[in-house]
Design a protein around this motif. Sequence first.
Motif, PDB file in Angstrom:
ATOM      1  N   ALA A  43     114.402 -45.249  -4.853  1.00  0.00           N
ATOM      2  CA  ALA A  43     112.850 -45.584  -4.711  1.00  0.00           C
ATOM      3  C   ALA A  43     112.181 -44.999  -3.440  1.00  0.00           C
ATOM      4  O   ALA A  43     111.110 -44.721  -3.362  1.00  0.00           O
ATOM      5  CB  ALA A  43     113.046 -47.169  -4.536  1.00  0.00           C
ATOM      6  N   ALA A  44     113.107 -44.802  -2.321  1.00  0.00           N
ATOM      7  CA  ALA A  44     112.689 -43.951  -1.226  1.00  0.00           C
ATOM      8  C   ALA A  44     112.467 -42.490  -1.624  1.00  0.00           C
ATOM      9  O   ALA A  44     111.576 -42.366  -1.081  1.00  0.00           O
ATOM     10  CB  ALA A  44     113.964 -43.917  -0.339  1.00  0.00           C
ATOM     11  N   ARG A  45     113.227 -41.922  -2.405  1.00  0.00           N
ATOM     12  CA  ARG A  45     112.797 -40.521  -2.779  1.00  0.00           C
ATOM     13  C   ARG A  45     111.568 -40.448  -3.323  1.00  0.00           C
ATOM     14  O   ARG A  45     110.684 -39.583  -3.483  1.00  0.00           O
ATOM     15  CB  ARG A  45     113.791 -39.957  -3.596  1.00  0.00           C
ATOM     16  N   LYS A  46     111.329 -41.468  -4.324  1.00  0.00           N
ATOM     17  CA  LYS A  46     110.010 -41.477  -5.255  1.00  0.00           C
ATOM     18  C   LYS A  46     108.729 -41.579  -4.282  1.00  0.00           C
ATOM     19  O   LYS A  46     107.865 -41.068  -4.312  1.00  0.00           O
ATOM     20  CB  LYS A  46     110.215 -42.763  -6.069  1.00  0.00           C
ATOM     21  N   LEU A  47     109.318 -42.530  -3.350  1.00  0.00           N
ATOM     22  CA  LEU A  47     108.005 -42.661  -2.267  1.00  0.00           C
ATOM     23  C   LEU A  47     107.587 -41.677  -1.619  1.00  0.00           C
ATOM     24  O   LEU A  47     106.633 -41.152  -1.341  1.00  0.00           O
ATOM     25  CB  LEU A  47     108.423 -43.933  -1.040  1.00  0.00           C
ATOM     26  N   LEU A  48     108.786 -40.796  -1.036  1.00  0.00           N
ATOM     27  CA  LEU A  48     108.482 -39.471  -0.305  1.00  0.00           C
ATOM     28  C   LEU A  48     108.032 -38.435  -1.138  1.00  0.00           C
ATOM     29  O   LEU A  48     107.293 -37.594  -0.772  1.00  0.00           O
ATOM     30  CB  LEU A  48     109.796 -39.071   0.174  1.00  0.00           C
ATOM     31  N   ASP A  49     107.752 -38.670  -2.619  1.00  0.00           N
ATOM     32  CA  ASP A  49     107.288 -37.702  -3.517  1.00  0.00           C
ATOM     33  C   ASP A  49     105.786 -37.800  -3.598  1.00  0.00           C
ATOM     34  O   ASP A  49     105.133 -37.455  -4.396  1.00  0.00           O
ATOM     35  CB  ASP A  49     107.968 -37.713  -4.813  1.00  0.00           C
ATOM     36  N   MET A  50     105.516 -38.879  -2.869  1.00  0.00           N
ATOM     37  CA  MET A  50     103.920 -39.492  -3.301  1.00  0.00           C
ATOM     38  C   MET A  50     103.156 -39.203  -1.826  1.00  0.00           C
ATOM     39  O   MET A  50     102.832 -40.297  -1.011  1.00  0.00           O
ATOM     40  CB  MET A  50     103.842 -40.864  -3.764  1.00  0.00           C
ATOM     41  N   PRO A  51     103.339 -38.241  -1.070  1.00  0.00           N
ATOM     42  CA  PRO A  51     102.441 -37.935   0.105  1.00  0.00           C
ATOM     43  C   PRO A  51     100.948 -38.336   0.198  1.00  0.00           C
ATOM     44  O   PRO A  51     100.528 -38.937   1.215  1.00  0.00           O
ATOM     45  CB  PRO A  51     102.971 -36.597   0.681  1.00  0.00           C
ATOM     46  N   ASP A  52     100.437 -38.345  -0.867  1.00  0.00           N
ATOM     47  CA  ASP A  52      99.042 -38.663  -0.869  1.00  0.00           C
ATOM     48  C   ASP A  52      98.824 -40.093  -0.875  1.00  0.00           C
ATOM     49  O   ASP A  52      97.834 -40.610  -0.059  1.00  0.00           O
ATOM     50  CB  ASP A  52      98.328 -38.165  -2.186  1.00  0.00           C
ATOM     51  N   ARG A  53      99.746 -40.825  -1.170  1.00  0.00           N
ATOM     52  CA  ARG A  53      99.664 -42.332  -1.247  1.00  0.00           C
ATOM     53  C   ARG A  53      99.945 -42.666   0.124  1.00  0.00           C
ATOM     54  O   ARG A  53      99.397 -43.480   0.895  1.00  0.00           O
ATOM     55  CB  ARG A  53     100.626 -43.106  -2.016  1.00  0.00           C
ATOM     56  N   LEU A  54     100.773 -42.147   0.505  1.00  0.00           N
ATOM     57  CA  LEU A  54     101.138 -42.437   2.320  1.00  0.00           C
ATOM     58  C   LEU A  54     100.076 -42.051   3.273  1.00  0.00           C
ATOM     59  O   LEU A  54      99.664 -42.917   4.069  1.00  0.00           O
ATOM     60  CB  LEU A  54     102.387 -41.776   2.513  1.00  0.00           C
ATOM     61  N   ASP A  55      99.307 -40.976   2.777  1.00  0.00           N
ATOM     62  CA  ASP A  55      98.170 -40.612   3.693  1.00  0.00           C
ATOM     63  C   ASP A  55      97.324 -41.642   3.742  1.00  0.00           C
ATOM     64  O   ASP A  55      96.534 -42.136   4.639  1.00  0.00           O
ATOM     65  CB  ASP A  55      97.688 -39.148   3.260  1.00  0.00           C
ATOM     66  N   ALA A  56      96.895 -42.022   2.468  1.00  0.00           N
ATOM     67  CA  ALA A  56      95.895 -43.040   1.985  1.00  0.00           C
ATOM     68  C   ALA A  56      96.105 -44.293   2.638  1.00  0.00           C
ATOM     69  O   ALA A  56      95.212 -44.910   3.321  1.00  0.00           O
ATOM     70  CB  ALA A  56      95.785 -43.333   0.581  1.00  0.00           C
ATOM     71  N   LEU A  57      97.577 -44.615   2.833  1.00  0.00           N
ATOM     72  CA  LEU A  57      97.974 -46.041   3.639  1.00  0.00           C
ATOM     73  C   LEU A  57      97.592 -45.626   5.064  1.00  0.00           C
ATOM     74  O   LEU A  57      96.938 -46.609   5.844  1.00  0.00           O
ATOM     75  CB  LEU A  57      99.228 -46.265   3.340  1.00  0.00           C
ATOM     76  N   ASP A  58      97.911 -44.534   5.694  1.00  0.00           N
ATOM     77  CA  ASP A  58      97.613 -43.980   6.916  1.00  0.00           C
ATOM     78  C   ASP A  58      96.300 -44.314   7.222  1.00  0.00           C
ATOM     79  O   ASP A  58      95.757 -44.825   8.335  1.00  0.00           O
ATOM     80  CB  ASP A  58      98.272 -42.959   7.449  1.00  0.00           C
ATOM     81  N   LYS A  59      95.255 -43.675   6.569  1.00  0.00           N
ATOM     82  CA  LYS A  59      93.920 -43.758   6.900  1.00  0.00           C
ATOM     83  C   LYS A  59      93.508 -45.168   6.833  1.00  0.00           C
ATOM     84  O   LYS A  59      92.493 -45.449   7.699  1.00  0.00           O
ATOM     85  CB  LYS A  59      93.063 -42.732   5.613  1.00  0.00           C
ATOM     86  N   SER A  60      93.702 -46.025   5.578  1.00  0.00           N
ATOM     87  CA  SER A  60      93.345 -47.254   5.924  1.00  0.00           C
ATOM     88  C   SER A  60      93.779 -48.098   6.818  1.00  0.00           C
ATOM     89  O   SER A  60      92.933 -48.889   7.230  1.00  0.00           O
ATOM     90  CB  SER A  60      93.625 -48.066   4.351  1.00  0.00           C
ATOM     91  N   ALA A  61      94.835 -47.851   7.183  1.00  0.00           N
ATOM     92  CA  ALA A  61      95.415 -48.838   8.482  1.00  0.00           C
ATOM     93  C   ALA A  61      94.927 -48.394   9.739  1.00  0.00           C
ATOM     94  O   ALA A  61      94.399 -49.283  10.561  1.00  0.00           O
ATOM     95  CB  ALA A  61      96.807 -48.672   8.528  1.00  0.00           C
ATOM     96  N   SER A  62      94.488 -47.038  10.018  1.00  0.00           N
ATOM     97  CA  SER A  62      93.798 -46.681  10.964  1.00  0.00           C
ATOM     98  C   SER A  62      92.343 -47.006  11.028  1.00  0.00           C
ATOM     99  O   SER A  62      91.620 -47.340  12.319  1.00  0.00           O
ATOM    100  CB  SER A  62      93.950 -44.946  11.484  1.00  0.00           C
ATOM    101  N   SER A  63      91.734 -47.047   9.989  1.00  0.00           N
ATOM    102  CA  SER A  63      90.378 -47.465   9.936  1.00  0.00           C
ATOM    103  C   SER A  63      90.057 -48.928  10.074  1.00  0.00           C
ATOM    104  O   SER A  63      89.039 -49.456  10.674  1.00  0.00           O
ATOM    105  CB  SER A  63      89.751 -47.169   8.755  1.00  0.00           C
ATOM    106  N   SER A  64      91.250 -49.681   9.668  1.00  0.00           N
ATOM    107  CA  SER A  64      90.842 -51.236   9.857  1.00  0.00           C
ATOM    108  C   SER A  64      91.375 -51.711  11.270  1.00  0.00           C
ATOM    109  O   SER A  64      90.962 -52.695  11.503  1.00  0.00           O
ATOM    110  CB  SER A  64      91.791 -51.805   8.902  1.00  0.00           C
ATOM    111  N   ALA A  65      92.048 -50.757  12.111  1.00  0.00           N
ATOM    112  CA  ALA A  65      92.549 -51.017  13.260  1.00  0.00           C
ATOM    113  C   ALA A  65      91.263 -50.962  14.357  1.00  0.00           C
ATOM    114  O   ALA A  65      91.403 -51.265  15.454  1.00  0.00           O
ATOM    115  CB  ALA A  65      93.800 -50.253  13.847  1.00  0.00           C
ATOM    116  N   SER A  66      90.310 -49.866  13.943  1.00  0.00           N
ATOM    117  CA  SER A  66      89.353 -49.576  14.891  1.00  0.00           C
ATOM    118  C   SER A  66      88.346 -50.663  14.936  1.00  0.00           C
ATOM    119  O   SER A  66      88.173 -51.575  13.980  1.00  0.00           O
ATOM    120  CB  SER A  66      88.692 -48.363  14.065  1.00  0.00           C
TER     121      SER A  66
END
Length: 66
Positions: A43-66
């Motif tokens: 599951a961890a390897r699968k998650l690391l194979d999806m950098p676009d999803r991780l980037d989207a989570l980073d962007k949504s987290a940083s925009s909601s923190a502002s």
Amino acid sequence: MPTIELSATPKGNGYQATVTFPNGVSISSAETYPTIAGAIAAAARKLLDMPDRLDALDKSASSSAS
């Protein structure tokens, strides 16, 4: 901060790997693994194979923190 859940579910003679995202979307492996540790690692390897999803989570987290 968003939480991503990695889990192992009994299936057949082994365990199925699952990645669950904060919005409720789950992605499960088609294959099974003989141990819980093997399924979680998959599951961890699968998650690391999806950098676009991780980037989207980073962007949504940083925009909601502002």
